[in-house]
Design an enzyme around this catalytic site. Structure first.
Site, PDB file in Angstrom:
ATOM      1  N   HIS A 114      -7.804  -2.724  19.728  1.00  0.00           N
ATOM      2  CA  HIS A 114      -6.768  -2.684  20.763  1.00  0.00           C
ATOM      3  C   HIS A 114      -6.937  -1.434  21.632  1.00  0.00           C
ATOM      4  CE1 HIS A 114      -4.459  -5.996  19.201  1.00  0.00           C
ATOM      5  NE2 HIS A 114      -4.117  -5.394  18.076  1.00  0.00           N
ATOM      6  N   HIS A 145      -9.151  -3.008  13.499  1.00  0.00           N
ATOM      7  CA  HIS A 145      -8.315  -3.884  14.317  1.00  0.00           C
ATOM      8  C   HIS A 145      -7.569  -3.065  15.381  1.00  0.00           C
ATOM      9  CE1 HIS A 145      -5.420  -7.359  14.799  1.00  0.00           C
ATOM     10  NE2 HIS A 145      -4.705  -6.350  15.294  1.00  0.00           N
ATOM     11  N   GLU A 146      -6.920  -2.003  14.930  1.00  0.00           N
ATOM     12  CA  GLU A 146      -6.150  -1.185  15.873  1.00  0.00           C
ATOM     13  C   GLU A 146      -7.070  -0.496  16.873  1.00  0.00           C
ATOM     14  OE1 GLU A 146      -3.083  -1.554  16.212  1.00  0.00           O
ATOM     15  OE2 GLU A 146      -2.788  -2.669  14.346  1.00  0.00           O
ATOM     16  N   ASP A 150      -0.464 -10.880  17.433  1.00  0.00           N
ATOM     17  CA  ASP A 150      -1.237 -10.718  18.666  1.00  0.00           C
ATOM     18  C   ASP A 150      -1.513 -12.073  19.300  1.00  0.00           C
ATOM     19  OD1 ASP A 150      -1.374  -8.064  18.003  1.00  0.00           O
ATOM     20  OD2 ASP A 150      -3.369  -8.217  17.102  1.00  0.00           O
ATOM     21  N   PRO A 200      12.693   1.755   2.919  1.00  0.00           N
ATOM     22  CA  PRO A 200      13.476   2.559   1.993  1.00  0.00           C
ATOM     23  C   PRO A 200      12.726   3.840   1.625  1.00  0.00           C
ATOM     24  CG  PRO A 200      13.323   0.288   1.211  1.00  0.00           C
ATOM     25  CD  PRO A 200      12.422   0.405   2.403  1.00  0.00           C
ATOM     26  N   GLY A 201      13.469   4.919   1.515  1.00  0.00           N
ATOM     27  CA  GLY A 201      12.867   6.176   1.078  1.00  0.00           C
ATOM     28  C   GLY A 201      12.188   6.963   2.174  1.00  0.00           C
ATOM     29  N   THR A 202      12.352   6.548   3.420  1.00  0.00           N
ATOM     30  CA  THR A 202      11.695   7.281   4.495  1.00  0.00           C
ATOM     31  C   THR A 202      12.560   8.425   5.023  1.00  0.00           C
ATOM     32  OG1 THR A 202      12.468   5.511   5.930  1.00  0.00           O
ATOM     33  CG2 THR A 202      10.158   5.495   5.346  1.00  0.00           C
ATOM     34  N   LYS A 234      16.194   8.265   5.820  1.00  0.00           N
ATOM     35  CA  LYS A 234      17.279   7.953   6.754  1.00  0.00           C
ATOM     36  C   LYS A 234      18.577   8.671   6.353  1.00  0.00           C
ATOM     37  CE  LYS A 234      16.610   3.522   6.080  1.00  0.00           C
ATOM     38  NZ  LYS A 234      15.380   3.611   5.285  1.00  0.00           N
ATOM     39  N   THR A 235      18.891   8.592   5.067  1.00  0.00           N
ATOM     40  CA  THR A 235      20.089   9.261   4.578  1.00  0.00           C
ATOM     41  C   THR A 235      19.961  10.769   4.762  1.00  0.00           C
ATOM     42  OG1 THR A 235      20.129   7.546   2.894  1.00  0.00           O
ATOM     43  CG2 THR A 235      21.673   9.363   2.637  1.00  0.00           C
TER      44      THR A 235
END
Ligand code: ADP
Ligand code: ZN
Length: 621
Positions: free
Chosen positions: A422, A418-419, A494, A198-200, A202-203
């Site tokens: 990878h 962690h990332e 993972d 929410p709030g990213t 989209k609308t």
């Protein structure tokens, strides 16, 4: 919304009731005096009765009463055969009275109540009937935003999200000129699903698409389709699409699609009837319209996982676009967009504010700028200074509107390592897909992600490629162990994926030397009323043990390899993780630079030709 409607109705009921009461009162302005029959007789005799009306049960008339005032009277009839004779004798005017029958009396006395009941019955029935659209109740609540009149929203108002904008450009050019596409015979998606927290924005994006294309924008929300009364939702959906067709080319936007589009239950029992009916209506409408009419549907949700698969099928919402939470650069860009409307002090550095607000999404940042401006006004300042910004950050962080969680510094560090684990494993191994992006900005349920994109389509995967894949998957957990001497729950996905791969290698693809090239499947049972009644293994307990041991061995081999690679590149990994903590996301080139490697590129064909192939494929998907 519904309240408003009920309020309107009750106002009318009150007005009608008041009018009836007024009419009732004016007919009997002064109450008649009740007198006994003997009194009535004596008034006749004394010549005080002017006239009277004789009915079957009562006698009414006018007379001069004991006080000498003229008034009306009423008395109960007594069997008196000589009354008429006496009236004649004394010259009193009289006439017979038509008594009100019971029906009129009933109507007169209970009319208002009756009317009230009728109104209610009508109301309830029209709600349930759905189709009648009484007073627009069943109409969709879609709000039209005329993009021509107001200052229209464009892509300039949407900061960051370049990949999403790129995806939506095709739709804009279609809406601008549907005819052109029609002539070319190009196929355009009917529905685009935007998903993200929410709030990213989209609308905002959907509105900007309409703004860029200069077409009307109808916005509605899935929750409006889920009503208490059966049939209302479906009829609102019909109405929304009806409006769309009438105003084509245009853009229909449905927010919170998950409110109505949740997975339907199969089998006995079923789910929420009204919601299902509404969902079915959406499916019917989507199948019924043709993009060539120039109507595009955009829906938004933060729970794409709960949507009914039927909604996502080709010809419906077949284009899915992730709207991610902003990283540090994205946050700075969003702050810049919103800072256009306020006066900032010259020594405000928006990049510092972006750094201080990990986990903030677009709406939080819009809120922050607004709060800061209000605070500056309260402090009687001409411009917003750093002090207000700092205070606004705290306010927004504590405020009720913040929906996304904040990630602590330590957690951020663990996620970064962690990332990076990878990413390092993927970059150092031969024959793996190149790293396209590494990010520690949450995306859906994942706290961070490392995106690898293949250089070419593949139809066969070799055993060593599978082993590489598993090594990369296990790299995250391995990095945690290496740098923190402690593991977290973050690697769940993972581990599940690598175990799954190992299991399939052993049981389905015959890649284990010990077991050999045979497939070992679980027998699929008949399903009866949605339950497996005969599921079982096609192999012995002993074989099951061997399988488990083989799966374990494969996974552990990969784990060991990951450990070796990461230990060898320990300092590079640390550098990558620290940069990631600072920048939050890095693209493939940056990762390659930090790790000091040459980025894997495609050898033969030029990259440009490849790109178009991929794009076309997406459209068909
Ligand atoms: P969603 O629909 O994803 O819940 P909205 O589109 O309603 O979010 O966003 C709420 C507000 O947040 C917008 O009106 C805008 O002010 C701000 N906002 C969100 N994302 C961005 C962005 N990328 N750029 C600029 N402003 C944004
Ligand atoms: Zn991971």
């Amino acid at each position: 919304m519904k309240n408003k409607f009920l309020k309107g109705i009750s106002l009318w009921v009150v007005i009608i009731l008041a009018a009836l009461m007024f009419a009732n009162m004016s007919t009997k302005s002064k109450p008649p005096e009740d007198i006994s029959y003997s009194e009535f007789k004596s008034y006749i005799k004394s010549g005080n009765v002017e006239e009277c009306e004789i009915g079957a049960e009562s006698i009414t008339g006018t007379f001069v009463n004991a006080a000498g005032k003229k008034n009306s009277f009423k008395t109960v009839v007594v069997a008196d055969s000589r009354l008429v004779e006496e009236l004649d004798m004394l010259g009193v005017k009289y006439r017979g009275k038509k008594e009100k029958n019971w029906l009129t009396a009933l109507l007169f006395n209970f009319g208002p109540i009756l009317l009230f009941i009728l109104v209610w019955v009508f109301l309830i029935r029209s709600m349930q009937g759905g189709g009648k659209q009484m007073m627009g109740f069943a109409k969709s609540k879609a709000k039209l935003q005329d993009t021509k009149k107001k200052k229209k929203t464009t892509f300039d108002d949407v900061a960051g999200l370049d990949e999403v904008k790129e995806e939506l450009k095709e739709i804009i050019s279609f809406l601008k000129d549907p005819k052109k596409f029609q002539n070319l015979g190009g196929k355009i998606p009917k529905g685009v699903l935007l998903y993200g927290a929410p709030g990213t924005g989209k609308t905002l994006l959907a509105r900007a698409v309409a703004g860029e294309a200069g077409v009307p924008f109808f916005s509605s929300s899935g929750s409006e389709f889920v009503e208490m009364f059966v049939g209302v939702g479906a009829s609102r959906v019909r109405d929304l699409f009806g409006q769309g067709k009438k105003n084509a080319p245009c853009l229909l936007f449905v927010d919170e699609l998950d409110a109505v589009g949740r997975r339907r239950f199969s089998g006995i029992g079923g789910g929420h009837d009204e919601r299902e009916q509404t969902l079915n209506q959406i499916l019917v409408e989507m199948d019924g319209f043709d993009t060539r009419q120039g109507v595009i549907l955009i829906a938004a949700t933060n729970r794409p996982d709960v949507l009914d698969p039927a909604l996502l099928r080709p010809g419906r919402f077949d284009r899915h676009v992730a709207v991610t939470s902003p990283d540090i650069k994205g946050r700075e860009a969003i702050l810049k967009v919103h800072a256009r409307n306020v006066k900032l002090d010259k020594d405000i550095d928006l990049s510092i504010i972006a750094r201080r607000t990990p986990g903030f999404v677009g709406s939080d940042l819009a809120n922050l700028v607004n709060e800061a401006a209000l605070l500056a006004a309260r402090h009687d300042k001409k411009t917003v200074e750093m002090e207000e910004m700092e205070e606004a950050i705290d306010r927004v962080m504590a405020g009720p509107e913040r929906k996304s969680q904040v990630i602590s510094e330590r957690e951020k560090k663990i996620i970064a390592y962690h990332e990076s684990g990878h990413a390092v494993a993927a970059s150092m191994l031969e024959g793996t897909d190149p790293v396209h992006k590494v990010s520690i900005v949450p995306r859906g349920p994942a706290l961070g992600y490392t995106l690898q994109l293949p250089l070419e389509d593949k139809y066969l995967i070799t055993k060593s490629e599978l082993m590489n894949k598993m090594t990369v998957l296990l790299g995250g957990r391995t990095a945690e162990e290496l740098f923190f001497k402690e593991v977290t729950t973050g690697a769940e996905n993972d581990l599940r994926r690598s175990t799954d791969l190992a299991h399939r290698m052993v049981c389905e693809w015959g890649m284990s030397e010990r077991i050999g090239p045979i497939t070992l499947k679980e027998r699929e049972g008949e399903t009866f009323l949605g339950m497996d009644i005969a599921k079982g293994k096609e192999y012995s307990e002993k074989m099951a043990e061997t399988i488990d041991a083989e799966v374990k061995r494969v996974v552990e081999t990969c784990k060991k390899r990951a450990g070796e690679i990461l230990t060898k590149n320990r300092s590079k990994l640390k550098k990558l993780a620290d940069t990631l903590v600072k920048n939050e996301s890095l693209d493939g080139d940056e990762v390659a630079r930090i790790l000091g490697i040459v980025k894997k590129t495609k050898k033969e064909k030029p990259a440009a030709g490849k790109k178009t192939v991929q794009k076309r494929k997406k459209g068909r998907k």
